[in-house]
Design a protein around this motif. Structure first.
Motif, PDB file in Angstrom:
ATOM      1  N   TYR A  67       0.833  -1.206   0.000  1.00 29.15           N
ATOM      2  CA  TYR A  67       0.000   0.000   0.000  1.00 29.15           C
ATOM      3  C   TYR A  67       0.868   1.257   0.000  1.00 29.15           C
ATOM      4  CZ  TYR A  67      -2.444   3.942   2.033  1.00 29.15           C
ATOM      5  OH  TYR A  67      -2.923   5.207   2.289  1.00 29.15           O
ATOM      6  N   THR A  68       1.949   1.215   0.772  1.00 30.38           N
ATOM      7  CA  THR A  68       2.846   2.378   0.821  1.00 30.38           C
ATOM      8  C   THR A  68       3.437   2.664  -0.556  1.00 30.38           C
ATOM      9  OG1 THR A  68       3.405   1.839   3.117  1.00 30.38           O
ATOM     10  CG2 THR A  68       4.877   3.336   1.956  1.00 30.38           C
ATOM     11  N   ALA A  69       3.837   1.575  -1.242  1.00 31.29           N
ATOM     12  CA  ALA A  69       4.355   1.756  -2.610  1.00 31.29           C
ATOM     13  C   ALA A  69       3.264   2.281  -3.534  1.00 31.29           C
ATOM     14  CB  ALA A  69       4.905   0.431  -3.123  1.00 31.29           C
ATOM     15  N   TYR A  70       2.052   1.732  -3.401  1.00 32.40           N
ATOM     16  CA  TYR A  70       0.914   2.210  -4.202  1.00 32.40           C
ATOM     17  C   TYR A  70       0.676   3.696  -3.965  1.00 32.40           C
ATOM     18  CZ  TYR A  70      -4.011   3.576  -4.316  1.00 32.40           C
ATOM     19  OH  TYR A  70      -5.185   4.261  -4.470  1.00 32.40           O
ATOM     20  N   PHE A  71       0.702   4.094  -2.706  1.00 34.12           N
ATOM     21  CA  PHE A  71       0.444   5.504  -2.365  1.00 34.12           C
ATOM     22  C   PHE A  71       1.524   6.402  -2.980  1.00 34.12           C
ATOM     23  CE2 PHE A  71       0.834   9.204   0.398  1.00 34.12           C
ATOM     24  CZ  PHE A  71      -0.483   9.634   0.463  1.00 34.12           C
ATOM     25  N   ARG A  72       2.768   5.932  -2.915  1.00 35.79           N
ATOM     26  CA  ARG A  72       3.866   6.741  -3.449  1.00 35.79           C
ATOM     27  C   ARG A  72       3.737   6.914  -4.960  1.00 35.79           C
ATOM     28  NH1 ARG A  72       7.584   3.843  -1.788  1.00 35.79           N
ATOM     29  NH2 ARG A  72       8.197   2.723  -3.692  1.00 35.79           N
ATOM     30  N   TYR A  73       3.515   5.798  -5.660  1.00 36.96           N
ATOM     31  CA  TYR A  73       3.384   5.884  -7.124  1.00 36.96           C
ATOM     32  C   TYR A  73       2.149   6.690  -7.517  1.00 36.96           C
ATOM     33  CZ  TYR A  73       7.102   2.493  -7.929  1.00 36.96           C
ATOM     34  OH  TYR A  73       8.313   1.866  -7.992  1.00 36.96           O
ATOM     35  N   ASP A 117      -6.203   5.998   3.916  1.00 37.30           N
ATOM     36  CA  ASP A 117      -5.225   5.281   4.733  1.00 37.30           C
ATOM     37  C   ASP A 117      -5.532   3.788   4.753  1.00 37.30           C
ATOM     38  OD1 ASP A 117      -3.844   7.566   5.350  1.00 37.30           O
ATOM     39  OD2 ASP A 117      -4.988   7.959   7.184  1.00 37.30           O
ATOM     40  N   TYR A 118      -4.508   3.008   5.051  1.00 35.07           N
ATOM     41  CA  TYR A 118      -4.661   1.552   5.115  1.00 35.07           C
ATOM     42  C   TYR A 118      -4.953   1.139   6.552  1.00 35.07           C
ATOM     43  CZ  TYR A 118      -3.966  -3.346   3.939  1.00 35.07           C
ATOM     44  OH  TYR A 118      -4.153  -4.683   3.719  1.00 35.07           O
TER      45      TYR A 118
END
Length: 206
Positions: A67-73, A117-118
């Motif tokens: 999810y963190t990677a998804y949010f960043r991209y 948020d996750y």
């Protein structure tokens, strides 16, 4: 005749005490075995519980990293002004495609809150609830059952001691030829009755 009847009666009580003592010793041994089995089941459930918590945490934090990677991209993609150039438009599209792939393939989207948020805690709780449906992860009932069986074994052992006291007084009464033989026989009979009551009560308590 009177002495013969007394001898027969005390001999019968001694035989009863002997049989009850053997039965009580057997049941105490069985209760001890059950207590050990219950403790083993409790330890197994405790180990499974810790293992399941670790596995659930690993999976949930893997999803959180995705999810963190998804949010960043996703943020990087929307931060690019696609109208500035063809290269910028292509880069924006690539970043958003990566974010979309991460969302659909690497973490469950149902744990996304309305603010984006996750919800890691919700995933952990749901995974734990699902694990409990298919696995025995609660050691407390097993340990409680083990304690109950140990208490039963202890009481049955106490009954065995009472039967031994009864046997002693009954055998002593047969060795006497005076008034005390009746007193000792009475003590032996009362001990027999007390041991039998204790054995029956705790035999069916667990």
């Amino acid at each position: 005749m009177k002495n013969d009847r007394f001898e027969v009666f005390t001999s019968f009580l001694i035989a009863v005490v002997t049989i009850l003592g053997a039965i009580t010793a057997w049941r105490a041994s069985v209760a001890s075995i059950h207590a050990g089995d219950a403790d083993f089941d409790g330890l197994s459930a405790s180990i499974r519980s810790q293992e399941e918590r670790v596995l659930n945490s690993v999976r949930a934090y893997e999803h959180l990293r995705a999810y963190t990677a998804y949010f960043r991209y996703n943020e990087l993609g929307y931060a690019i002004d696609a109208s500035s150039s063809i290269h910028a438009n292509r880069e924006k599209s690539e970043l958003l495609d990566i974010a979309l792939d991460l969302q659909y393939l690497f973490f469950p989207a149902r744990y996304l809150n309305r603010d984006g948020d996750y919800n890691l805690q919700r995933e952990l709780e749901e995974r734990w609830a699902l694990s409990n449906e298919f696995k025995d992860l609660n050691p407390e009932p097993h340990f409680n059952r083990g304690d109950a069986f140990r208490e039963k074994a202890n009481i049955l052992t106490l009954s065995l001691i009472i039967f031994a006291i009864s046997f002693f007084f009954l055998a002593l009464s047969q060795a006497l030829n005076n008034f005390f033989r009746y007193i000792f026989a009475g003590i032996g009979g009362m001990a027999l009755l007390g041991g039998l009551c204790a054995m029956l009560i705790f035999e069916f308590s667990v």
